[in-house]
Write a protein that holds these residues in place. Structure first.
Motif, mmCIF file in Angstrom:
data_model
loop_
_atom_site.group_PDB
_atom_site.id
_atom_site.type_symbol
_atom_site.label_atom_id
_atom_site.label_comp_id
_atom_site.label_asym_id
_atom_site.label_seq_id
_atom_site.Cartn_x
_atom_site.Cartn_y
_atom_site.Cartn_z
ATOM 1 N N PHE A 6 0.828 -1.189 0.010
ATOM 2 C CA PHE A 6 0.048 0.021 -0.153
ATOM 3 C C PHE A 6 0.924 1.090 -0.020
ATOM 4 C CE2 PHE A 6 0.827 -1.080 4.512
ATOM 5 C CZ PHE A 6 1.064 0.183 4.961
ATOM 6 N N ARG A 7 0.431 2.541 -0.344
ATOM 7 C CA ARG A 7 1.053 3.756 -0.349
ATOM 8 C C ARG A 7 0.267 4.547 0.827
ATOM 9 N NH1 ARG A 7 4.763 4.802 -3.895
ATOM 10 N NH2 ARG A 7 4.911 3.407 -5.778
ATOM 11 N N ASP A 8 1.353 5.027 1.457
ATOM 12 C CA ASP A 8 0.637 5.961 2.661
ATOM 13 C C ASP A 8 0.710 7.408 2.044
ATOM 14 O OD1 ASP A 8 3.319 7.477 2.488
ATOM 15 O OD2 ASP A 8 4.088 6.445 4.360
ATOM 16 N N ALA A 9 0.120 8.558 2.994
ATOM 17 C CA ALA A 9 0.015 9.781 2.519
ATOM 18 C C ALA A 9 0.979 10.500 2.211
ATOM 19 C CB ALA A 9 -0.548 10.391 3.669
ATOM 20 N N GLY A 10 2.197 9.958 2.407
ATOM 21 C CA GLY A 10 3.436 10.492 1.622
ATOM 22 C C GLY A 10 4.085 9.975 0.402
ATOM 23 N N ASP A 11 3.109 9.071 -0.228
ATOM 24 C CA ASP A 11 3.344 8.273 -1.377
ATOM 25 C C ASP A 11 4.397 7.358 -1.215
ATOM 26 O OD1 ASP A 11 2.225 7.405 -3.655
ATOM 27 O OD2 ASP A 11 3.870 8.559 -4.950
#
Length: 93
Positions: A6-11
């Motif tokens: 998955f990718r977090d808010a900071g990509d």
């Protein structure tokens, strides 16, 4: 063992998987002598470049949760701090 990304808010891209220790067959665990009690039932390992986290206990359904739920679990996970390698004080080189 399931594996998700998955990718977090900071990509940043994260990989997450569940770890179920087998203390009878895992040489590393036998060498360490024991696991902390909270890790004996397993944990989730979150890893991205330069960072690793662990979450105990393994939440039920983590492997089918949506990416936002995985991000929340990652934020709850404990940062793994790796021990620094000892610096040699031997002057002979």
């Amino acid at each position: 063992m399931g594996l998700r990304t998955f990718r977090d808010a900071g990509d940043r891209e994260w990989r997450v998987w569940d770890v179920q220790p087998d203390t009878t067959n895992d040489v590393r665990l036998r060498t360490l002598g024991h696991l902390p009690a909270e890790m004996a039932g397993g944990w989730l390992c979150f890893e991205t470049e330069g960072e690793k986290r662990r979450l105990t206990p393994v939440p039920e359904g983590w492997d089918v949760d949506d990416p936002e739920a995985l991000i929340r679990l990652c934020l709850l996970a404990t940062l793994v701090v790796r021990a620094a390698r000892p610096i040699s004080t031997d002057a002979s080189g």
